[in-house]
Design a protein around this motif. Structure first.
Motif, PDB file in Angstrom:
ATOM      1  N   ARG A 542       0.826  -1.200   0.000  1.00  0.00           N
ATOM      2  CA  ARG A 542       0.000   0.000   0.000  1.00  0.00           C
ATOM      3  C   ARG A 542       0.866   1.259   0.000  1.00  0.00           C
ATOM      4  N   ALA A 543       1.958   1.261   0.775  1.00  0.00           N
ATOM      5  CA  ALA A 543       2.870   2.410   0.797  1.00  0.00           C
ATOM      6  C   ALA A 543       3.479   2.643  -0.577  1.00  0.00           C
ATOM      7  N   GLY A 544       3.846   1.572  -1.266  1.00  0.00           N
ATOM      8  CA  GLY A 544       4.376   1.723  -2.615  1.00  0.00           C
ATOM      9  C   GLY A 544       3.332   2.224  -3.592  1.00  0.00           C
ATOM     10  N   ALA A 545       2.110   1.700  -3.500  1.00  0.00           N
ATOM     11  CA  ALA A 545       1.049   2.103  -4.428  1.00  0.00           C
ATOM     12  C   ALA A 545       0.712   3.577  -4.282  1.00  0.00           C
ATOM     13  N   VAL A 546       0.662   4.071  -3.033  1.00  0.00           N
ATOM     14  CA  VAL A 546       0.361   5.484  -2.806  1.00  0.00           C
ATOM     15  C   VAL A 546       1.377   6.368  -3.508  1.00  0.00           C
ATOM     16  N   ARG A 547       2.640   6.037  -3.445  1.00  0.00           N
ATOM     17  CA  ARG A 547       3.681   6.837  -4.078  1.00  0.00           C
ATOM     18  C   ARG A 547       3.628   6.722  -5.598  1.00  0.00           C
ATOM     19  N   ARG A 548       3.441   5.510  -6.081  1.00  0.00           N
ATOM     20  CA  ARG A 548       3.380   5.323  -7.539  1.00  0.00           C
ATOM     21  C   ARG A 548       2.186   6.066  -8.135  1.00  0.00           C
ATOM     22  N   GLU A 549       1.025   5.946  -7.510  1.00  0.00           N
ATOM     23  CA  GLU A 549      -0.174   6.596  -8.029  1.00  0.00           C
ATOM     24  C   GLU A 549      -0.119   8.110  -7.895  1.00  0.00           C
ATOM     25  N   SER A 550       0.757   8.610  -7.028  1.00  0.00           N
ATOM     26  CA  SER A 550       0.941  10.063  -6.896  1.00  0.00           C
ATOM     27  C   SER A 550       1.964  10.595  -7.879  1.00  0.00           C
ATOM     28  N   GLY A 551       2.506   9.707  -8.714  1.00  0.00           N
ATOM     29  CA  GLY A 551       3.473  10.129  -9.722  1.00  0.00           C
ATOM     30  C   GLY A 551       4.913  10.057  -9.280  1.00  0.00           C
ATOM     31  N   PHE A 552       5.216   9.249  -8.248  1.00  0.00           N
ATOM     32  CA  PHE A 552       6.585   9.129  -7.740  1.00  0.00           C
ATOM     33  C   PHE A 552       7.033   7.665  -7.791  1.00  0.00           C
ATOM     34  N   PRO A 553       7.225   7.108  -8.982  1.00  0.00           N
ATOM     35  CA  PRO A 553       7.573   5.683  -9.066  1.00  0.00           C
ATOM     36  C   PRO A 553       8.926   5.347  -8.440  1.00  0.00           C
ATOM     37  N   LEU A 554       9.895   6.274  -8.503  1.00  0.00           N
ATOM     38  CA  LEU A 554      11.202   5.983  -7.903  1.00  0.00           C
ATOM     39  C   LEU A 554      11.080   5.879  -6.391  1.00  0.00           C
ATOM     40  N   ALA A 555      10.362   6.810  -5.768  1.00  0.00           N
ATOM     41  CA  ALA A 555      10.154   6.732  -4.320  1.00  0.00           C
ATOM     42  C   ALA A 555       9.401   5.459  -3.962  1.00  0.00           C
ATOM     43  N   ALA A 556       8.441   5.053  -4.818  1.00  0.00           N
ATOM     44  CA  ALA A 556       7.707   3.814  -4.570  1.00  0.00           C
ATOM     45  C   ALA A 556       8.642   2.612  -4.605  1.00  0.00           C
ATOM     46  N   ALA A 557       9.497   2.560  -5.621  1.00  0.00           N
ATOM     47  CA  ALA A 557      10.425   1.438  -5.737  1.00  0.00           C
ATOM     48  C   ALA A 557      11.403   1.402  -4.569  1.00  0.00           C
ATOM     49  N   GLN A 558      11.917   2.563  -4.172  1.00  0.00           N
ATOM     50  CA  GLN A 558      12.862   2.608  -3.058  1.00  0.00           C
ATOM     51  C   GLN A 558      12.199   2.177  -1.749  1.00  0.00           C
ATOM     52  N   THR A 559      10.985   2.624  -1.530  1.00  0.00           N
ATOM     53  CA  THR A 559      10.275   2.294  -0.291  1.00  0.00           C
ATOM     54  C   THR A 559       9.997   0.799  -0.219  1.00  0.00           C
ATOM     55  N   VAL A 560       9.468   0.227  -1.309  1.00  0.00           N
ATOM     56  CA  VAL A 560       9.138  -1.199  -1.297  1.00  0.00           C
ATOM     57  C   VAL A 560      10.408  -2.036  -1.204  1.00  0.00           C
ATOM     58  N   ALA A 561      11.478  -1.615  -1.878  1.00  0.00           N
ATOM     59  CA  ALA A 561      12.731  -2.369  -1.805  1.00  0.00           C
ATOM     60  C   ALA A 561      13.262  -2.410  -0.377  1.00  0.00           C
ATOM     61  N   ALA A 562      13.167  -1.270   0.348  1.00  0.00           N
ATOM     62  CA  ALA A 562      13.629  -1.250   1.736  1.00  0.00           C
ATOM     63  C   ALA A 562      12.836  -2.221   2.585  1.00  0.00           C
ATOM     64  N   GLY A 563      11.508  -2.306   2.349  1.00  0.00           N
ATOM     65  CA  GLY A 563      10.697  -3.237   3.121  1.00  0.00           C
ATOM     66  C   GLY A 563      10.939  -4.687   2.747  1.00  0.00           C
ATOM     67  N   LEU A 564      11.157  -4.954   1.443  1.00  0.00           N
ATOM     68  CA  LEU A 564      11.386  -6.334   1.000  1.00  0.00           C
ATOM     69  C   LEU A 564      12.670  -6.913   1.584  1.00  0.00           C
ATOM     70  N   GLU A 565      13.612  -6.056   1.935  1.00  0.00           N
ATOM     71  CA  GLU A 565      14.862  -6.547   2.508  1.00  0.00           C
ATOM     72  C   GLU A 565      14.657  -7.192   3.869  1.00  0.00           C
ATOM     73  N   VAL A 566      13.572  -6.810   4.565  1.00  0.00           N
ATOM     74  CA  VAL A 566      13.345  -7.359   5.907  1.00  0.00           C
ATOM     75  C   VAL A 566      12.107  -8.245   5.982  1.00  0.00           C
ATOM     76  N   GLY A 567      11.198  -8.134   5.006  1.00  0.00           N
ATOM     77  CA  GLY A 567       9.994  -8.954   5.005  1.00  0.00           C
ATOM     78  C   GLY A 567       9.461  -9.123   3.600  1.00  0.00           C
ATOM     79  N   PHE A 568       9.760 -10.268   2.983  1.00  0.00           N
ATOM     80  CA  PHE A 568       9.388 -10.492   1.588  1.00  0.00           C
ATOM     81  C   PHE A 568       7.960 -11.024   1.521  1.00  0.00           C
ATOM     82  N   GLY A 569       7.142 -10.464   0.582  1.00  0.00           N
ATOM     83  CA  GLY A 569       5.768 -10.920   0.415  1.00  0.00           C
ATOM     84  C   GLY A 569       5.299 -10.716  -1.010  1.00  0.00           C
ATOM     85  N   PRO A 570       4.281 -11.454  -1.465  1.00  0.00           N
ATOM     86  CA  PRO A 570       3.839 -11.395  -2.867  1.00  0.00           C
ATOM     87  C   PRO A 570       3.208 -10.069  -3.257  1.00  0.00           C
ATOM     88  N   LEU A 571       2.433  -9.451  -2.380  1.00  0.00           N
ATOM     89  CA  LEU A 571       1.791  -8.185  -2.729  1.00  0.00           C
ATOM     90  C   LEU A 571       2.826  -7.083  -2.943  1.00  0.00           C
TER      91      LEU A 571
END
Length: 748
Positions: A542-571
């Motif tokens: 959801r945090a990634g989607a909010v950033r991507r839909e607001s027109g900030f795909p790089l911030a979305a990718a960086q945010t989700v990547a930081a979270g995936l490093e500690v908790g990987f999930g399909p969504l």
């Protein structure tokens, strides 16, 4: 708030084991506080302590301290040194500890008597001393007594200074104000207290929305005059003259400074923390230190405006680096040594920070282009900007920052860190806050990828010391505040963590173009992925989607990547792929292919990917694979994932936000995890019953029992005897292993 807990514990532990203790630090460093609290702890644990109180007459009257001791111990008065020593030796009981605050204020006659008493008895000393005092005035100090423990005090860090300021002001403190207090005082607790309290009383601070902030360009006020004069008045006259001359004239060349009072006086003042190096490579000037002391002698009109003639103005990072290095051992500066940089490679840089630097508007349009290109992940435009800046100016911050942004987006974190760490390069002078914030942002992200905590810390502190940038760079500044909060997510810095996060939310409450903006980030990344994996996965997506839909795909990718490093999930994995599809940054496309493989790839494909090992060392991704392996229930596939993690370098990114504590570390026995009250009771547990401890501390026996239970659980021991051994033993000793010396040490 309890500052100096580790130092008090260190001193008490050494004295309990038969050592003498020297507390070494400049005036204002907190050495008297450490001595006083150590004496209180010794008295509570029934150690015989005799304290000598300084009333200003010690040096002027030979034998004054010795006479004080005779009266305190109830011994008959005597005049001859040998008779005084005999009387004292007979009066002290076994294991007596003599506490003296300020050896520099004790007369030589009394010190000779104490030396004689030490040789005749088992008396131990707890003393405070200026750095290098024994070298500069050997007749006025006690010779080292073995065994002896030296507790060295230097400036507070930003987190400690922030906590102290919040305590003094009785309210929340703006992190930028805490940075100013740290910079002006070099982190000396006494000066932090004085500056914060007098600035508040003189309306140079204002409380807005429950947070203390600066209301004036300078915090200096006339209430500080007599305080600074009193601090300097206890030093020798030649040292005071040198400090005043350096402060009035600004930094002076080494030779000119030596001409004022001689090389010995200069070296003495530097040892005492009143003089320090100034400037960059090849610049052999020295200046009065800390800045607050130097400001005492500046023109008052200039001081009120926040400026001073002859004052060295350089990048905030130099000061951040100096404040950090002064808290590390092995970096002492010899002012009378060779002045050239090659001859003194470990000489720490020092700069007086001009906290009121106004941003330059000459290249405002270029900076706007830089921000837009960095937010889009447009590496081609970043390279063109760097090339254009290089061609037009030949140097300056725009060249390395633009190049560093591009390197980071292309996955070369090492090159990005080297270029963005331009703040530490001594040749860069007077960077505007905009430039410092941009460089610090890139350096922080690159250092995080490289697992370089020192660069992370230095970059974050440099941004705070630089102050608020222009409006265009405020989102970057807010992002750095948030990253600083994530970096300080441990309980020891909770106040600063909260203040940083609150200020970031105030400046950028909604997600923006840069990683670190948005009030949802800290709650998402700091939540525990092991407690509820599905909820963490959903919140991260959801945090990634909010950033991507607001027109900030790089911030979305960086945010989700930081979270995936500690908790990987399909969504979250799917959302990462959607964000990266809108980017042209090569590094993120490589990560996206790996994430897709971890999410939907077969076991055979994972093993094949491990064998190919196509990723270079510039962008390690082992933590992503380890996070996926922790979620895998199939043994065969988990084995394949672990093999891929090893092929990618394993756990090579210790800079994960928030800093994760390994289970082994959480379960270990570290006395530093105890609260002040738990540690105090643990130190008494080896000598007294619960009822006796309760009587000593004026608390109930049930409260003592509860504190002991928590302390034993934290320390991983099952008996009060083992608990006492853990908190009183040297570092690294553990009762289950017998310690470095074998058997359990003797309690006493």
């Amino acid at each position: 708030m309890q500052l100096f807990d580790p130092d008090v514990q260190d001193a008490h532990r050494a004295l309990s084991r038969g050592r003498s203790v020297r507390i070494v630090g400049a005036r204002g460093s907190g050495r008297s506080t450490v001595l006083g609290r150590t004496v209180q702890l010794l008295e509570r644990s029934r150690h015989p302590v005799v304290s000598v109180v300084d009333d200003g007459l010690g040096v002027a009257l030979p034998g004054y301290l010795a006479a004080q001791l005779l009266r305190t111990l109830g011994a008959a008065p005597a005049k001859e040194p040998s008779a005084i020593a005999d009387a004292l030796a007979q009066a002290v009981s076994a294991g007596t500890i003599i506490a003296i605050d300020g050896l520099e204020r004790v007369d030589a006659f009394s010190l000779r008597v104490l030396e004689t008493v030490r040789l005749r008895t088992d008396v131990r000393f707890l003393v405070t001393e200026l750095p290098g005092f024994g070298r500069h005035d050997p007749d006025r100090t006690l010779s080292p007594s073995w065994p002896e423990r030296v507790v060295r005090l230097s400036g507070l860090g930003l987190a400690e200074a922030h906590a102290l300021a919040a305590d003094v002001l009785d309210g929340e403190v703006d992190p930028a104000l805490a940075a100013v207090l740290t910079a002006q005082t070099a982190g000396r607790p006494l000066l932090v207290r004085l500056l914060a309290s007098t600035a508040r009383d003189r309306d140079r601070l204002v409380r807005s929305d429950g947070v203390w902030r600066r209301a004036a360009r300078s915090l200096w006020n006339d209430d500080l005059l007599h305080q600074i004069d009193g601090l300097l008045g206890s030093y020798a006259a030649p040292v005071r003259r040198l400090v005043a001359a350096l402060a009035e004239s600004g930094p002076l060349r080494l030779g000119d400074a030596e001409a004022i009072g001689g090389a010995d006086v200069l070296r003495t003042a530097e040892d005492y923390g009143l003089v320090a190096w100034s400037g960059d490579r090849g610049d052999d000037r020295v200046q009065a230190w800390p800045p607050l002391v130097a400001e005492r002698f500046r023109d008052r009109e200039s001081a009120a405006a926040g400026y001073g003639a002859g004052r060295s103005r350089v990048s905030a990072a130099l000061l951040a680096d100096r404040l950090r290095r002064q808290r590390e051992t092995g970096h002492r500066v010899m002012a009378s040594a060779a002045s050239g940089w090659p001859e003194s490679p470990d000489r720490p840089l020092l700069a007086t920070l001009d906290l009121q630097v106004e941003p330059s508007n000459g290249d405002a349009e270029g900076r706007q282009h830089l921000l837009r290109a960095a937010a889009r992940g447009d590496t081609a435009t970043l390279r063109r900007l760097a090339l254009g800046a290089r061609a037009s100016a030949g140097s300056g911050p725009a060249v390395p920052v633009a190049d560093a942004f591009a390197d980071l987006l292309e996955g070369d974190a090492a090159s990005a860190a080297a270029k963005a760490d331009v703040l530490r390069q001594a040749g860069v002078r007077l960077l505007a806050p905009d430039d410092i914030v941009a460089s610090a942002y890139v350096a922080t992200l690159a250092a995080h990828r490289l697992g370089d905590p020192h660069l992370v810390e230095r970059s974050l502190e440099a941004a705070l010391l630089a102050g608020r940038p222009s409006a265009a760079f405020t989102p970057l500044y807010a992002a750095l505040l948030q990253l600083n909060a994530l970096h300080r997510s441990d309980g020891a810095t909770a106040k600063l963590h909260s203040a940083l996060a609150s200020e970031s939310h105030r400046l950028a409450p909604t997600p923006g173009a840069f990683f670190g903006t948005g009030a949802d980030l800290v709650h998402t990344v700091l939540s525990d992925p092991d407690r509820d994996p599905a909820a963490f996965d959903s919140a991260l997506a959801r945090a990634g989607a909010v950033r991507r839909e607001s027109g900030f795909p790089l911030a979305a990718a960086q945010t989700v990547a930081a979270g995936l490093e500690v908790g990987f999930g399909p969504l979250a994995a799917a959302e990462f792929g959607r964000a990266v599809s809108e980017l042209i940054a090569p590094a993120f496309h490589r990560i996206a292919r790996l994430v897709e493989l971890l999410d939907t790839g077969t076991t055979a494909a994972v093993r094949a990917r491990a064998g190919a090992c196509v990723d270079g060392p510039t962008f390690p991704m082992g933590d992503l694979v380890l996070a996926a392996a922790r979620r895998e229930t199939d043994a065969d596939r988990r084995d394949a994932l672990l093999g891929l993690a090893e092929a990618l370098g394993g756990q090579r990114m210790p800079g994960v936000w928030p800093p994760r504590v390994a289970a082994a570390a959480r379960d270990g026995s570290d006395a530093a995890t105890l609260t002040g009250r738990e540690l105090e009771i643990a130190m008494l547990a080896g000598r007294f019953t619960n009822a006796q401890i309760g009587e000593l501390l004026s608390i109930s026996g049930r409260t003592v029992e509860n504190h002991l239970a928590r302390a034993m659980r934290k320390s991983g021991v099952r008996s009060r005897a083992d608990l006492y051994d853990v908190v009183s033993a040297p570092r690294g000793w553990h009762p289950r292993r017998g310690g470095p010396g074998g058997p359990s040490p003797t309690r006493g």
